[in-house]
Design an enzyme around this catalytic site. Structure first.
Site, mmCIF file in Angstrom:
data_model
loop_
_atom_site.group_PDB
_atom_site.id
_atom_site.type_symbol
_atom_site.label_atom_id
_atom_site.label_comp_id
_atom_site.label_asym_id
_atom_site.label_seq_id
_atom_site.Cartn_x
_atom_site.Cartn_y
_atom_site.Cartn_z
ATOM 1 N N HIS A 140 14.714 -9.985 -9.935
ATOM 2 C CA HIS A 140 13.794 -10.248 -11.050
ATOM 3 C C HIS A 140 14.535 -10.166 -12.384
ATOM 4 O O HIS A 140 15.719 -9.843 -12.422
ATOM 5 C CB HIS A 140 12.586 -9.316 -11.009
ATOM 6 C CG HIS A 140 12.907 -7.865 -11.182
ATOM 7 N ND1 HIS A 140 13.509 -7.109 -10.203
ATOM 8 C CD2 HIS A 140 12.711 -7.021 -12.222
ATOM 9 C CE1 HIS A 140 13.645 -5.868 -10.632
ATOM 10 N NE2 HIS A 140 13.183 -5.788 -11.857
ATOM 11 N N HIS A 196 14.470 -8.235 -15.062
ATOM 12 C CA HIS A 196 14.809 -7.037 -15.841
ATOM 13 C C HIS A 196 16.332 -6.874 -15.930
ATOM 14 O O HIS A 196 17.047 -7.140 -14.961
ATOM 15 C CB HIS A 196 14.196 -5.795 -15.204
ATOM 16 C CG HIS A 196 12.749 -5.621 -15.578
ATOM 17 N ND1 HIS A 196 11.900 -4.812 -14.887
ATOM 18 C CD2 HIS A 196 12.030 -6.171 -16.575
ATOM 19 C CE1 HIS A 196 10.705 -4.857 -15.451
ATOM 20 N NE2 HIS A 196 10.753 -5.679 -16.477
ATOM 21 N N ASP A 220 18.296 -4.401 -15.909
ATOM 22 C CA ASP A 220 19.014 -3.527 -14.966
ATOM 23 C C ASP A 220 19.169 -4.199 -13.603
ATOM 24 O O ASP A 220 19.706 -3.615 -12.672
ATOM 25 C CB ASP A 220 18.339 -2.148 -14.851
ATOM 26 C CG ASP A 220 16.897 -2.228 -14.416
ATOM 27 O OD1 ASP A 220 16.240 -3.242 -14.721
ATOM 28 O OD2 ASP A 220 16.391 -1.278 -13.780
ATOM 29 N N HIS A 221 18.706 -5.431 -13.502
ATOM 30 C CA HIS A 221 18.879 -6.206 -12.261
ATOM 31 C C HIS A 221 19.643 -7.521 -12.482
ATOM 32 O O HIS A 221 20.164 -8.080 -11.536
ATOM 33 C CB HIS A 221 17.518 -6.494 -11.619
ATOM 34 C CG HIS A 221 16.857 -5.258 -11.112
ATOM 35 N ND1 HIS A 221 16.877 -4.881 -9.793
ATOM 36 C CD2 HIS A 221 16.199 -4.269 -11.770
ATOM 37 C CE1 HIS A 221 16.255 -3.723 -9.656
ATOM 38 N NE2 HIS A 221 15.826 -3.328 -10.839
ATOM 39 N N HIS A 273 5.386 -6.423 -9.441
ATOM 40 C CA HIS A 273 6.286 -5.804 -10.422
ATOM 41 C C HIS A 273 6.317 -6.550 -11.764
ATOM 42 O O HIS A 273 5.819 -6.033 -12.754
ATOM 43 C CB HIS A 273 7.691 -5.650 -9.855
ATOM 44 C CG HIS A 273 8.615 -4.893 -10.755
ATOM 45 N ND1 HIS A 273 8.393 -3.586 -11.113
ATOM 46 C CD2 HIS A 273 9.749 -5.268 -11.398
ATOM 47 C CE1 HIS A 273 9.349 -3.186 -11.926
ATOM 48 N NE2 HIS A 273 10.178 -4.175 -12.113
ATOM 49 N N ASP A 298 12.673 -4.428 -7.250
ATOM 50 C CA ASP A 298 11.556 -3.569 -7.647
ATOM 51 C C ASP A 298 10.272 -4.242 -7.188
ATOM 52 O O ASP A 298 10.147 -5.465 -7.303
ATOM 53 C CB ASP A 298 11.534 -3.398 -9.170
ATOM 54 C CG ASP A 298 12.720 -2.570 -9.652
ATOM 55 O OD1 ASP A 298 13.436 -2.021 -8.794
ATOM 56 O OD2 ASP A 298 12.926 -2.494 -10.873
ATOM 57 N N GLU A 324 13.603 -0.086 -2.997
ATOM 58 C CA GLU A 324 13.681 0.770 -4.186
ATOM 59 C C GLU A 324 12.880 2.039 -3.915
ATOM 60 O O GLU A 324 11.978 2.042 -3.062
ATOM 61 C CB GLU A 324 13.102 0.044 -5.409
ATOM 62 C CG GLU A 324 11.595 -0.199 -5.351
ATOM 63 C CD GLU A 324 10.884 0.156 -6.643
ATOM 64 O OE1 GLU A 324 11.275 1.154 -7.282
ATOM 65 O OE2 GLU A 324 9.924 -0.538 -7.014
ATOM 66 N N HIS A 363 17.874 2.738 -5.899
ATOM 67 C CA HIS A 363 17.114 2.716 -7.154
ATOM 68 C C HIS A 363 16.143 3.903 -7.234
ATOM 69 O O HIS A 363 14.930 3.744 -7.305
ATOM 70 C CB HIS A 363 16.337 1.381 -7.248
ATOM 71 C CG HIS A 363 15.890 1.048 -8.638
ATOM 72 N ND1 HIS A 363 14.803 1.625 -9.236
ATOM 73 C CD2 HIS A 363 16.380 0.167 -9.527
ATOM 74 C CE1 HIS A 363 14.636 1.117 -10.436
ATOM 75 N NE2 HIS A 363 15.588 0.238 -10.644
#
Lengths: 599, 755
Positions: A68, A70, A72-73, A157, A178, A203, A414
């Site tokens: 996705h 975000h 941090d991904h 998410h 996530d 996660e 995660h």
């Protein structure tokens, strides 16, 4: 190869940045390529030198999958493709591909603000990187190469978030990214087929938590906002352009409508307006409710929420403002915060995570005097509220997902190490499967056992089934059934075929295997007498089998067992011979002859 | 500084007490940065901060310290020990902690283990550090154990780095030679041992670590010189042996190492190795693993022409020419699509001489024809494996691009033939975007390097026009980028009408639904504006007026919902202005837009607008300074008001700047300075500073307005805007406060809720 290898370069017992290396059936796949927002140097990116020296990532990775948008991904993706030089395939869903550049641009701005545009990707690099991305649809089987296949499932998410099933031959792994197992106002709940993967990498952000109802949090949020504006205060909600901002907008819009409130709600223009357009564009990825009501009214076309102009900051009277960025580290949200901080009637609601070093982080830690530029101290008198609208699965949701897809092994990523430990025990106990939780840099090796698929002709199958069952009672589908046939490799496939067919097809000559054994006895009289004796004995012992004399004086039993007697008046040699198919019968008969005639 | 010292002491005290990990895992890393930057080189602060006491306390109760704090302490010791003087001063403390960690077997935790070896690596960077190591040989054994049995790749790498540092820096220490030789021999023995049992994954990791270590240290001249002949032979044999048997990744590493050694060997030694070992072994292995033998042959071909039969296997299969090797292959190998593709890729990647490159190029062109199904030759055995094989095509194009860049212009009619195949490729095949880009890049290289008259440009142009309407935005945008690239090489040729046609089609894409595409169109117009005559021809042929272009760009700047086209619009307007293509009324119009757009929501649009204003001011003033008078054609609008070019520099400069002050220049700078985006403020401050430097240089202003503006600019506090906005770099105490603030109760959501 019957081993899966998983090495987290990030997200192994932490929530910093997700980057997981998976080796499946000899293929190497990178699951997510996130960045750590807490650093402002190269430490924010995963250390790709662990994958290959000299940046030869393309040679060692078969593909990259992004779950996705975000950061941090996906935040390290342009760095990986444009600065390290990975040139292979990258997969993500259509919404993720559309929205990713916005978030990456957002991050680039922060990076440039902090240190100037050094050692960070440029806007052009983001574009070039996104051009390399292959967008996928949900439930679409994507053939990465001749052996590697991937498939995306809905993850909730955020808009476009997906779980990915990675398959090579019979081995399969599901990576959740996530996900959220409960639907919210704008997105549905994650769902997956009962795909029984060898490994589920999930996660575990809320590994130990059963979260309270989101309704309570929403009620709490609305009450706080309403109370504040009723008292004449201003509410600042720092948000990132996409994600929670849209959920909160729907929430406030509905509430304002219901309560007939007139207090203005503003959204900082630019990014967020554009973000709302993405939600309209990808309406099929949103929740059932939004999809259903779309024809009557698009939930993302707000009546009460208007665009914000900087000149409104000093306007008198109450108002609610959504402003970017979400961590109060720079930009418009910080400008508004500075202006409103000294009035205790006002309120700031932080709906998300703030990295260390930001004003958001400081006020959440309770700091009330914050040093700004020029050593100016900002007196924070306004009310500071933290409300998590995080869309992660809680412990119950994680267990539900495991139940849904029935994996053979589970791996937790995660999340925090301590909490993972708790969930690991619970999973192992409840599902009786192995659960792994490697730390960053550690490799988990998971053995997998597999059946070998074999094609079989219908005729052979029917014939073999008829041997073990009657016409009235077909074979039990749930019980193993023995089949006889010749296993032949054709092309890359195995086939079970009728042996005679196999001989013909392969041009082979059939060889017969026979077992032969001789029993010697001391018995007086002619050979024919002994033959008769054996005939009678066999007849009496094997009543269900055909026993016959042959022309040459030997005896045949069933199809292949042959008994021949030779000798003189005093001693006889009884030769018993049988084919492989009658092994049981032949051995039994030999035993009878030995015990009956030799004693 | 006093505040840092006090706060630091508090933080150290706090860290000794915590029993669970700090919520933000970057805090301690950032604390190390702050200490390194503000404490270690300042004796007074170091003493007063309590750092040494902290390390002593950690040493005294190593087992009770929270693991992240222990990791932090070890890294802190590393930072302390990195400096030779500080190491000498604090050797006992550092040694004490390292000893405690080791004695309590705490390095089994991968973070602590990694920090432990990282600390030692830093110490080994100087003479005293190396001496410290060789005093305690047990440390080396421990590092070897970490390298061999470490469960984490981070720990293994840290151990590897330690050994590498020791090998590389050991010559600082006089008596180290025997230690180094022993260590090096030990590593070679280890490598030989793993070859015999390389199937387990633990061994695979270990093998990779060893190979990586050798790769890094072999390039160190003194180590290579010190290596005995016996050890060199052992290394060569080990690498070659691994390349014959190991997994793909290890094989690649082993071959890399082998190649790097072969390069440094003398011819006789190398030839001996090739004849006695390589050729002999490959002959044996042909019947076992054809693909691997081919791979090794391709890697080593540059040193041994006798490998040609193996190397050219795909070529022979393609042309159905049998030799001993192909006969074996036909007998032993079950050819699949994957194997055949691999063999082709291995062959085309062989790097030898430029002449051989043409053989490879011939082969590549044939294969490209087969992939597209346009091969005129007879069918060959494995044709079906490569027809429409886009993956192979992508690899071929990548390789082709690399070679074209390396060798430049092609001889004979190669350019023309290759060009036609490439144009066929993009015309006929549905290739992925990345392959399309590579193909176009190859075409651009050919256009840049060749005499264009031999190439069929019209065909390319019509194909590009089609691609401008492709369904995928990626293809449309790449096409625009390519057109942008070929404008310059094609502008002076007879092909300019074709280019104008292309630009005209591109101009239609200004209303494309994708913002990247719109931005690329605008950038293309910007490039076109730098081509002089071609730009004017474009205007004539398309019947577009400059006003239309400016109006379109202004509309984009004011109304486009996406930032990329707006950014491009500003840059292109700047180019139009810079190249003197605009009349005064248009210049004035642009200036007005450049002021109103300072309210844009995108920071980069504002940065580009400031660039625009800076270019006006720099261009004007530099012209005056260098020439003493204003040059016609390049002068900014304000300078046009000046008297004739006979004016001397000082006077002209004054007039020019006064005109600038009367324009919107200062207003734009002030808006930038007061912007809420840090980068915009910083940019504005830099320009103001530069401007004021020139203003202060012997200029006396006469008008009230000028004096007023200058006063306004002078009164700004620019230093505050010119500092980095990274909070912790700007104000280290802030980090210390943040760490101390975590002492309170934490809501878990606060720290796990990423975004």
């Amino acid at each position: 190869m019957t081993e899966l290898r998983v090495t987290p370069l990030g997200a192994g017992q932490d929530v910093g940045r997700s980057c997981i290396l998976l080796t499946i059936g000899g293929k190497n796949v990178m699951l997510d390529c996130g960045m750590h927002m807490g650093y402002n140097d190269e430490r924010r990116f995963p250390d790709f030198s662990y994958i290959a020296r000299d940046g030869k990532l393309t040679e060692h990775l078969d593909c990259v999958i992004i779950s996705h948008f975000h950061l941090d991904h996906c935040g390290a993706l342009p760095y990986m493709t444009e600065m390290i030089g990975y040139d292979g395939p990258i997969y993500m869903t259509h919404p993720t591909k559309a929205i990713c550049p916005i978030l990456l641009e957002d991050m680039r701005k922060i990076a440039v603000d902090r240190k100037g545009e050094t050692n960070f990707f440029t806007s052009d690099m983001i574009k070039t990187c996104m051009k390399k991305v292959i967008a996928v649809n949900l439930h679409q089987n994507i053939q990465v190469d001749d052996e590697l296949e991937i498939k995306a499932y809905y993850a909730g998410h955020v808009l476009g978030a997906a779980m990915f099933e990675v398959r090579v031959g019979q081995q399969s792994v599901v990576y959740t990214g996530d996900y959220n197992m409960t639907p919210d106002r704008h997105l549905g709940a994650a769902s997956i087929d009962k795909c029984r993967p060898d490994l589920l990498i999930t996660e575990s952000t809320y590994a130990t938590t059963i979260r309270d109802s989101k309704r309570c949090r929403e009620r709490d949020f609305l009450k706080k906002v309403h109370d504040c504006v009723e008292k004449g205060g201003k509410v600042l909600i720092p948000v990132f352009a996409l994600g929670r901002a849209q959920e909160l907008c729907i929430l406030l819009e509905t509430y304002w409508e219901r309560m007939n409130l007139k207090v203005p709600i503003y959204f900082s223009l630019g990014l967020t307006e554009k973000a709302n357009n993405y939600y309209k564009l990808f309406i099929t990825w949103t929740s059932q409710k939004i999809k259903k009501t779309f024809v009557e009214r698009n939930m993302f076309e707000f009546n009460h929420i208007k665009g914000f102009d900087r000149s409104y900051i000093e306007n008198p009277g109450p108002m609610v403002v959504f402003a970017t960025p979400g961590m109060l580290h720079a930009g418009l949200s910080l400008q508004i915060f500075k202006s409103w901080a000294s009035n205790e009637l006002n309120m700031v609601i932080m709906p998300g995570y703030c990295v260390a070093g930001t004003v958001g982080h400081k006020i959440l830690n309770g700091q009330r005097k914050i040093e700004m530029e020029n050593k100016h101290i900002l007196d924070v008198k306004l009310s500071v509220q933290y409300m998590s609208f995080s869309a992660h699965a809680d412990a119950k949701g994680i267990m539900t997902l495991i139940g849904q897809c029935e994996p053979k092994n589970v791996m937790l990523v995660h999340g925090e190490g301590g909490k993972m430990e708790f969930l690991k025990t619970k999973i192992e106990k409840e599902f009786n499967i192995n659960c792994y939780m490697p730390a960053n840099g550690e490799t988990a090796e998971i053995e997998t056992k597999h059946n070998i698929p074999v094609d079989i002709s219908l005729n052979l199958l029917k014939r073999e089934c008829s041997l073990t069952s009657s016409a009235l009672e077909p074979p039990d589908a749930k019980r193993p059934c023995v089949l006889h046939g010749a296993l032949v490799m054709k092309g890359n496939k195995l086939q079970l075929i009728d042996p005679a067919h196999a001989f013909r097809e392969l041009g082979l000559e059939e060889h017969h295997l026979r077992f032969t054994c001789t029993v010697s006895i001391d018995e007086e009289g002619p050979v024919t007498q002994t033959v008769d004796k054996i005939y009678q004995l066999t007849k009496s012992k094997l009543k269900n089998y055909p026993v016959q004399y042959s022309n040459d004086g030997s005896i045949t039993v069933s199809e292949s067992v042959l008994i021949k007697v030779s000798g003189d008046e005093e001693s006889k040699d009884i030769l018993v011979s049988w084919s492989y198919q009658d092994e049981e019968l032949g051995s039994y008969l030999l035993q009878i002859l030995r015990t009956s005639l030799t004693t | 500084m006093g505040e840092i010292t006090l706060k630091l002491a508090e933080v150290f005290k706090y860290l000794l007490q915590i029993d669970k990990q700090l919520p933000d895992d970057t805090c301690l890393q950032r604390l190390l940065d702050v200490i390194k930057l503000n404490v270690l080189d300042k004796e007074l602060i170091l003493e007063a901060s309590g750092l040494i006491e902290f390390l002593q306390d950690v040493t005294a109760k190593t087992n009770d310290i929270e693991s992240t704090v222990l990791t932090f302490s070890l890294l802190l010791c590393g930072n302390l020990g990195e400096d030779e003087d500080l190491f000498i001063q604090n050797k006992d403390i550092i040694n004490g902690l390292l000893q405690q960690v080791k004695d309590h077997n705490l390095t089994t935790d991968s973070s602590i283990g990694t920090a432990y070896f990282t600390c030692l690596s830093k110490i080994a960077l100087h003479k005293m550090g190396v001496k410290y190591f060789f005093e305690k040989s047990v440390n080396i054994e421990f590092a070897l154990t970490g390298l061999k049995h470490g469960e984490s790749v981070f720990l293994q790498t840290a151990a590897k780095n330690l050994i590498k540092t020791l090998l590389i820096h050991a010559h600082h220490e006089d008596k180290s030679e025997s230690h180094i030789n022993n260590l090096f021999s030990h590593l070679i023995t280890e490598l030989q041992m793993v070859i015999t049992k390389s199937n387990t994954s633990v061994n695979s990791n270990y093998t990779q670590s060893l190979l990586s270590l050798f790769n890094e240290v072999n390039t160190t001249e003194y180590i290579w010189k010190a290596t005995t002949e016996n050890n060199k032979t052992k290394l060569l044999d080990s690498y070659f042996s691994l390349s014959l048997t190991a997994s793909d990744k290890v094989t690649d590493m082993a071959l890399d190492n082998l190649k790097s050694i072969l390069t440094s060997l003398d011819d006789a030694y190398r030839n001996g190795f090739m004849e006695k070992t390589v050729l002999k072994e490959l002959k044996t292995h042909v019947s076992i693993d054809v693909v691997r033998v081919h791979k090794i042959s391709c890697s080593l071909y540059q040193w041994c022409e006798n490998l040609k039969d193996y190397v050219e296997l795909p070529l022979r299969i393609f042309s159905s020419q049998d030799n001993e090797f192909t006969v074996t292959v036909n007998k032993k190998l079950k050819m699949t699509k994957q194997i055949f593709t691999t063999l082709i890729i291995q062959f085309i990647c062989v790097r030898t001489t430029e002449n051989y490159w043409y053989d490879q190029l011939d082969f590549m062109m044939k294969i490209m024809n087969v992939i597209q199904g346009t091969c005129e030759d007879e069918e060959f055995q494995y044709q079906n494996y490569i027809i429409n094989n886009t993956r192979l095509m992508a690899k071929l194009l990548q390789c082709l691009h690399d070679r074209l860049e390396l060798y430049g212009r092609l001889k004979g009619d190669y350019s023309c033939r290759l060009y036609n195949i490439l144009v066929d490729t993009i015309t006929q095949m549905q290739i992925p975007t990345t392959a399309y880009k590579k193909c176009m890049d190859c075409i651009v290289l050919l256009l840049m390097s060749d005499e264009l008259c031999t190439l069929d440009i019209k065909r390319l142009v019509s194909m590009l026009e089609i691609k401008l309407c492709d369904l995928k935005w990626e293809i449309r945008d790449t096409t625009l980028e390519i057109i942008n690239q070929i404008i310059i090489p094609l502008k002076v040729t007879s092909h300019s009408p074709s280019i104008i046609t292309l630009c005209k089609s591109s101009w239609q894409s200004l209303s494309d639904g994708n913002s990247y595409v719109r931005a690329s169109v605008i950038t293309l117009i910007g490039t076109l504006s730098t081509t002089g005559d071609l730009f004017h021809k474009f205007l004539e042929c398309t019947n577009i007026k400059k006003l239309d272009i400016v109006n379109k760009l202004v509309t984009v700047l004011q109304t486009d919902s996406e930032a990329f086209p707006r950014r491009s619009a500003v840059k292109t307007l700047q180019l139009l202005n810079k190249h003197g293509l605009l009349e005064d009324d248009l210049k004035t119009k642009i200036q007005e837009v450049m002021i109103s757009s300072m309210n844009d929501f995108d920071w980069e649009v504002k940065i580009h607008i400031l660039d625009f204003w800076e270019s006006i001011f720099v261009l004007g003033t530099s012209n005056i300074e260098t020439n003493g008078s204003i040059q016609n054609g390049t002068v900014p609008p304000y300078a046009l008001e000046l008297p004739s070019s006979s004016h001397k520099a000082g006077n002209s400069k004054q007039k020019a700047i006064e005109s600038l002050l009367n324009s919107k220049f200062c207003e734009a700078l002030l808006l930038g300075f007061n912007d809420y985006e840090q980068s915009v403020c910083e940019k504005a401050s830099v320009i103001i500073k530069k401007f004021l430097t020139i203003v202060h240089d012997d200029i006396e202003f006469t008008t009230q307005n000028s004096l007023l503006w200058i006063k306004k600019l002078e009164d700004l506090n620019m230093e505050s805007k010119l500092t980095t906005s990274d909070e912790y770099n700007r104000n280290p105490v802030s980090l210390l406060n943040d760490i101390l603030a975590t002492a309170g109760e934490q809501d878990e959501d606060n720290f796990v809720d990423c975004y």
